[in-house]
Design an enzyme around this catalytic site. Structure first.
Site, PDB file in Angstrom:
ATOM      1  N   HIS A   1       0.818  -1.221   0.000  1.00  0.00           N
ATOM      2  CA  HIS A   1       0.000   0.000   0.000  1.00  0.00           C
ATOM      3  C   HIS A   1       0.843   1.259   0.000  1.00  0.00           C
ATOM      4  CE1 HIS A   1      -3.603  -2.476   1.747  1.00  0.00           C
ATOM      5  NE2 HIS A   1      -3.350  -2.731   0.470  1.00  0.00           N
TER       6      HIS A   1
ATOM      7  N   CYS B   1       3.898  12.745  -7.527  1.00  0.00           N
ATOM      8  CA  CYS B   1       2.958  13.512  -8.356  1.00  0.00           C
ATOM      9  C   CYS B   1       1.635  12.777  -8.486  1.00  0.00           C
ATOM     10  CB  CYS B   1       3.558  13.733  -9.758  1.00  0.00           C
ATOM     11  SG  CYS B   1       2.436  14.600 -10.885  1.00  0.00           S
TER      12      CYS B   1
ATOM     13  N   CYS C   1       6.310  18.721 -12.199  1.00  0.00           N
ATOM     14  CA  CYS C   1       5.609  19.158 -13.417  1.00  0.00           C
ATOM     15  C   CYS C   1       4.807  20.436 -13.207  1.00  0.00           C
ATOM     16  CB  CYS C   1       4.684  18.042 -13.915  1.00  0.00           C
ATOM     17  SG  CYS C   1       3.253  17.736 -12.848  1.00  0.00           S
TER      18      CYS C   1
HETATM   19  N1  APR Z   1      -0.605  -7.148  18.032  1.00  0.00           N
HETATM   20  C1  APR Z   1      -1.204  -7.916  17.070  1.00  0.00           C
HETATM   21  N2  APR Z   1      -2.343  -7.556  16.428  1.00  0.00           N
HETATM   22  C2  APR Z   1      -2.897  -6.373  16.774  1.00  0.00           C
HETATM   23  C3  APR Z   1      -2.339  -5.520  17.772  1.00  0.00           C
HETATM   24  C4  APR Z   1      -1.150  -5.957  18.407  1.00  0.00           C
HETATM   25  N3  APR Z   1      -0.560  -5.226  19.381  1.00  0.00           N
HETATM   26  N4  APR Z   1      -3.143  -4.411  17.885  1.00  0.00           N
HETATM   27  C5  APR Z   1      -4.145  -4.560  16.994  1.00  0.00           C
HETATM   28  N5  APR Z   1      -4.015  -5.733  16.333  1.00  0.00           N
HETATM   29  C6  APR Z   1      -4.844  -6.274  15.253  1.00  0.00           C
HETATM   30  C7  APR Z   1      -6.320  -5.993  15.369  1.00  0.00           C
HETATM   31  O1  APR Z   1      -6.972  -7.004  16.120  1.00  0.00           O
HETATM   32  C8  APR Z   1      -6.759  -6.040  13.900  1.00  0.00           C
HETATM   33  O2  APR Z   1      -7.057  -7.364  13.495  1.00  0.00           O
HETATM   34  O3  APR Z   1      -4.439  -5.598  14.078  1.00  0.00           O
HETATM   35  C9  APR Z   1      -5.508  -5.551  13.147  1.00  0.00           C
HETATM   36  C10 APR Z   1      -5.645  -4.140  12.621  1.00  0.00           C
HETATM   37  O4  APR Z   1      -6.655  -4.179  11.636  1.00  0.00           O
HETATM   38  P1  APR Z   1      -6.907  -2.883  10.736  1.00  0.00           P
HETATM   39  O5  APR Z   1      -7.032  -1.685  11.614  1.00  0.00           O
HETATM   40  O6  APR Z   1      -8.043  -3.255   9.820  1.00  0.00           O
HETATM   41  O7  APR Z   1      -5.577  -2.685   9.911  1.00  0.00           O
HETATM   42  P2  APR Z   1      -5.106  -3.476   8.618  1.00  0.00           P
HETATM   43  O8  APR Z   1      -5.553  -4.899   8.650  1.00  0.00           O
HETATM   44  O9  APR Z   1      -3.660  -3.216   8.469  1.00  0.00           O
HETATM   45  O10 APR Z   1      -5.901  -2.704   7.439  1.00  0.00           O
HETATM   46  C11 APR Z   1      -5.596  -3.070   6.096  1.00  0.00           C
HETATM   47  O11 APR Z   1      -6.896  -1.160   5.357  1.00  0.00           O
HETATM   48  O12 APR Z   1      -7.468   1.074   5.571  1.00  0.00           O
HETATM   49  C12 APR Z   1      -6.699   0.165   4.851  1.00  0.00           C
HETATM   50  O13 APR Z   1      -4.730   0.711   3.699  1.00  0.00           O
HETATM   51  C13 APR Z   1      -5.229   0.485   4.981  1.00  0.00           C
HETATM   52  O14 APR Z   1      -3.372  -1.051   4.945  1.00  0.00           O
HETATM   53  C14 APR Z   1      -4.621  -0.779   5.574  1.00  0.00           C
HETATM   54  C15 APR Z   1      -5.653  -1.838   5.229  1.00  0.00           C
END
Ligand code: APR
Length: 238
Positions: free
Chosen positions: A114, A122, A146
């Site tokens: 991502h 740009c 640009c």
């Molecule tokens: N250790 C392990 N897991 C954790 C911890 C921790 N300390 N804290 C939170 N989590 C877990 C949560 O339970 C959840 O499952 O991390 C996950 C975070 O989920 P999201 O907030 O949905 O993040 P992510 O999965 O990276 O989102 C994917 O969504 O918005 C887009 O581009 C953005 O790359 C991102 C993508």
């Protein structure tokens, strides 16, 4: 809960791959997106802040939000989870995270599906791209390359394509992996999350590390409940 079967699978792995999300960086003080009331998407509509439509509608709002996130990341340091992954000499790290905490922990083989928040590019893809100082993030500006389009964070917004070269490298790594460690992701955003099923389809063992249940659990051979910064050093003792 015993980690022994997962530790044994990792110790005997020939081609290890990690697939990480915001939970890997959460212990470093970097906010997640959708797992808690403090997550970004609990307070904002992602289409307003992380999409071309939102950027066109209110570039000031978008760049102010990224400036806040950039300053948060500038203050963050790698945690024991980043260091445990980075210490493995040959593991390929596929991440949805846009921070550079794995690299700052010493990881060399990192694929940012991502994009990377510590650079601007740009918006019209003229070819201009430049690293930025996370502690002194830019606001709304024209592309210095640009002058015809605005510059914007070098990240993948909703509705935009993943960088093809990175995606191809990630698919190659997944198809050759024999153990995939899925860390700190809700596993709900595609195509990235589809890599977990692809690993399984190619015979890899899937180990999930998460503080809560996630969409990856149904594909996992081992689900380890706990924080990345405490569980990963146990899984990757060195
Ligand atoms: N250790 C392990 N897991 C954790 C911890 C921790 N300390 N804290 C939170 N989590 C877990 C949560 O339970 C959840 O499952 O991390 C996950 C975070 O989920 P999201 O907030 O949905 O993040 P992510 O999965 O990276 O989102 C994917 O969504 O918005 C887009 O581009 C953005 O790359 C991102 C993508």
């Amino acid at each position: 809960m015993t980690c022994t079967p997962a530790i044994d699978a990792i110790a005997s792995a020939r081609r290890l791959v990690s697939f990480s999300g915001a939970g890997l960086s959460a212990p470093s003080g970097v906010a997640t997106f959708r797992d808690t009331a403090q997550g970004h998407w609990a307070k904002h509509d992602p289409m307003d802040l992380a999409s071309p439509v939102g950027f066109a509608r209110d570039p000031e709002l978008v760049m102010t939000w990224y400036a806040m996130r950039r300053r948060e990341m500038a203050a963050a340091t790698p945690n024991a989870g980043h260091r445990a992954l980075a210490a493995h000499p040959t593991m390929v790290h596929i991440t949805q995270n846009t921070d550079d905490l794995l690299e700052r922990a010493g990881a060399t083989n990192v694929l940012h599906l991502h994009g990377t928040i510590n650079a601007e590019r740009c918006h019209g893809r003229c070819g201009w791209r430049s690293p930025i100082d996370l502690a002194d993030p830019p606001g709304v500006q024209s592309c210095p390359g640009c002058g015809h389009h605005p510059s914007r964070p070098d990240v993948v917004w909703f509705g935009e394509s993943l960088p093809q070269d990175i995606w191809t490298a990630a698919v190659d790594a997944i198809e050759q992996s024999d153990v995939l460690v899925v860390v700190g992701t809700s596993a709900v955003v595609h195509p990235a999350a589809g890599l977990i099923a692809l690993a399984r389809d190619h015979g890899a063992s899937v180990i999930v590390v998460n503080t809560d249940a996630s969409a990856a659990d149904g594909l996992a051979d081992h689900v380890l409940t706990g924080s990345a910064d405490t569980l990963l050093p146990t899984l990757f003792p060195h």
